[in-house]
Write an enzyme that holds these catalytic residues in place. Structure first.
Site, PDB file in Angstrom:
ATOM      1  N   THR A  15      29.718  19.231 -18.515  1.00 39.75           N
ATOM      2  CA  THR A  15      28.879  18.506 -19.473  1.00 39.75           C
ATOM      3  C   THR A  15      27.443  18.326 -18.997  1.00 39.75           C
ATOM      4  OG1 THR A  15      30.791  17.318 -20.278  1.00 39.75           O
ATOM      5  CG2 THR A  15      28.685  16.301 -20.716  1.00 39.75           C
ATOM      6  N   ASP A  92      36.351  17.030 -15.372  1.00 46.10           N
ATOM      7  CA  ASP A  92      37.801  17.088 -15.636  1.00 46.10           C
ATOM      8  C   ASP A  92      38.625  17.512 -14.419  1.00 46.10           C
ATOM      9  OD1 ASP A  92      37.281  16.272 -18.191  1.00 46.10           O
ATOM     10  OD2 ASP A  92      37.647  18.214 -19.141  1.00 46.10           O
ATOM     11  N   GLN A 278      53.636   8.267  -8.631  1.00 44.90           N
ATOM     12  CA  GLN A 278      52.882   8.239  -9.891  1.00 44.90           C
ATOM     13  C   GLN A 278      51.871   7.098  -9.876  1.00 44.90           C
ATOM     14  OE1 GLN A 278      55.538   8.283 -13.325  1.00 44.90           O
ATOM     15  NE2 GLN A 278      56.731   9.943 -12.431  1.00 44.90           N
ATOM     16  N   CYS A 279      52.077   6.095  -9.002  1.00 40.46           N
ATOM     17  CA  CYS A 279      51.101   5.003  -8.847  1.00 40.46           C
ATOM     18  C   CYS A 279      49.915   5.549  -8.072  1.00 40.46           C
ATOM     19  CB  CYS A 279      51.677   3.844  -8.029  1.00 40.46           C
ATOM     20  SG  CYS A 279      53.001   2.987  -8.851  1.00 40.46           S
TER      21      CYS A 279
HETATM   22  N1  ASP Z   1      35.210  19.175 -20.111  1.00 43.75           N
HETATM   23  C1  ASP Z   1      34.087  18.914 -19.218  1.00 43.75           C
HETATM   24  C2  ASP Z   1      34.350  19.640 -17.915  1.00 43.75           C
HETATM   25  O1  ASP Z   1      35.113  19.181 -17.125  1.00 43.75           O
HETATM   26  C3  ASP Z   1      33.923  17.455 -19.019  1.00 43.75           C
HETATM   27  C4  ASP Z   1      32.821  17.076 -18.064  1.00 43.75           C
HETATM   28  O2  ASP Z   1      32.015  17.862 -17.642  1.00 43.75           O
HETATM   29  O3  ASP Z   1      32.706  15.910 -17.712  1.00 43.75           O
HETATM   30  O4  ASP Z   1      33.790  20.686 -17.702  1.00 43.75           O
END
Ligand code: ASP
Length: 343
Positions: A15, A92, A278-279
């Protein structure tokens, strides 16, 4: 007098690299050549900043181990020419990339700082500018001739984290990452305050890159109602060498006969089964409850307070370097890059 710091920025995508088209409003990846137009503040640093851009840039949901190898190779071939590295990356899978690189880059004595943003750098309220500018400053920080943070880190929203201790926990807030089981390495306020006792010291040996990763692993996340078909299909995947068993609480799992038999048989067939909770906070202690003790007795390897991201990439790294069986389990439990607390 020390030379001006030299920083290499590796732009992979995410992003942060989108700019809003002033006419259509559509988000497009920005041209890296014009980075300094987007962030003129960068010119005020007395650093030499070079950049390499992926072509094409990727959304980090498309991240793959081959790309980790490529990033590690870029750092290796330019290691002597730069004092620090900043990797612009989607949030991500950033915790996976940071964890993987922490294992692949051995004897690191220079900062490798991953950052990105929740809003594109071209947007008025972007978090990308601060993240990027401060990541560069941290990558350049030196004290007594040494890098202040010779680690693979994530910098996000005023906090610097050890990369292999993080997970992405929020898709909305600017504060997107957490490191629940390890303290933050630095806070950026008016000053950048480093938590020196939490930061790893360089080991003083020659820097090496381990590029082989073995992906013959699976994650088995249990839930009330999971059926034998699901468990048995995962554990009988052809070529499977290791499994991250995502258990409950402090490392507990069902004690019904079929589940125990599936796990015991997998271990007997030579599959390394590692227990991660999982915690997100706390640790796996396999002998605390009866529902955990049987896992210990079955030969399941307790992963203590490791994240799933660190466990997955650590297994890929260890198996890629030829470890299997007992040795794989032993090394899995050992802290290699500060990713797990000493038992
Ligand atoms: N979907 C984007 C990515 O991981 C989300 C981000 O950049 O924060 O490339």
């Amino acid at each position: 007098m020390e030379k001006n710091p030299r920083i290499l920025v590796i732009y992979t995508g995410g992003t942060i690299g989108m700019v809003e088209d002033s006419v259509s409003g559509v988000l497009n990846p920005f041209d890296f050549e014009h980075l300094t137009d987007q962030i003129p503040e960068i010119k005020k640093f007395n650093y030499l900043i070079d950049s390499i851009s992926f072509d094409p840039v990727i959304d980090s949901s498309n991240m793959q181990p081959e790309i980790w190898t490529k990033i590690a190779g870029l750092i290796e071939s330019r290691y002597e020419s730069y004092d620090g590295f900043v990797i612009l990356h989607g949030s991500d899978t950033m915790a996976y990339t940071a964890s993987a690189l922490s294992f692949m880059l051995d004897n690191l004595s220079k900062p490798v700082i991953l950052t990105g943003s929740q809003l594109p750098i071209g947007m008025i309220r972007t978090d990308g500018k601060e993240n990027f500018i401060t990541a560069i400053e941290i990558a350049a920080a030196r004290k007594n001739g040494h890098a202040v943070v010779p680690e693979v880190c994530i910098y996000f929203e005023y906090q610097l984290y050890r990369g292999n201790r993080t997970h992405k926990f929020n898709a909305e807030h600017f504060e997107a990452f957490r490191s629940v089981n390890y303290p933050v390495l630095a806070h950026a306020g008016v000053h950048i305050k480093y938590n020196e006792t939490a930061i790893q010291k360089p080991v003083g040996k020659e820097f090496r890159v381990f590029a082989n990763l073995d992906t013959n692993i699976a994650i088995l996340k249990i839930f009330p109602g999971i059926n034998q078909g699901v468990v048995s299909s995962i554990l009988s995947i052809e070529g499977l060498k290791a499994v991250v068993l995502e258990s409950y609480g402090s490392g507990n799992a069902p004690t019904c006969e079929w589940f125990m038999e599936e796990v015991r048989n997998a271990v007997k067939r030579g599959i390394t089964v590692c227990n991660i909770s999982q915690c997100r906070g706390g640790a796996v202690i396999q002998n605390q409850y009866e529902t955990g003790r049987w896992l210990e007795e079955a030969g399941v390897i307790g992963g203590n307070d490791m994240t799933t991201e660190a466990a997955v990439t650590k297994l890929m790294y260890l198996m890629g370097n030829g470890y299997s069986g007992k040795k794989l389990g032993e090394y899995f439990q050992k802290p290699l890059r500060g990713e797990v607390s000493q038992m």
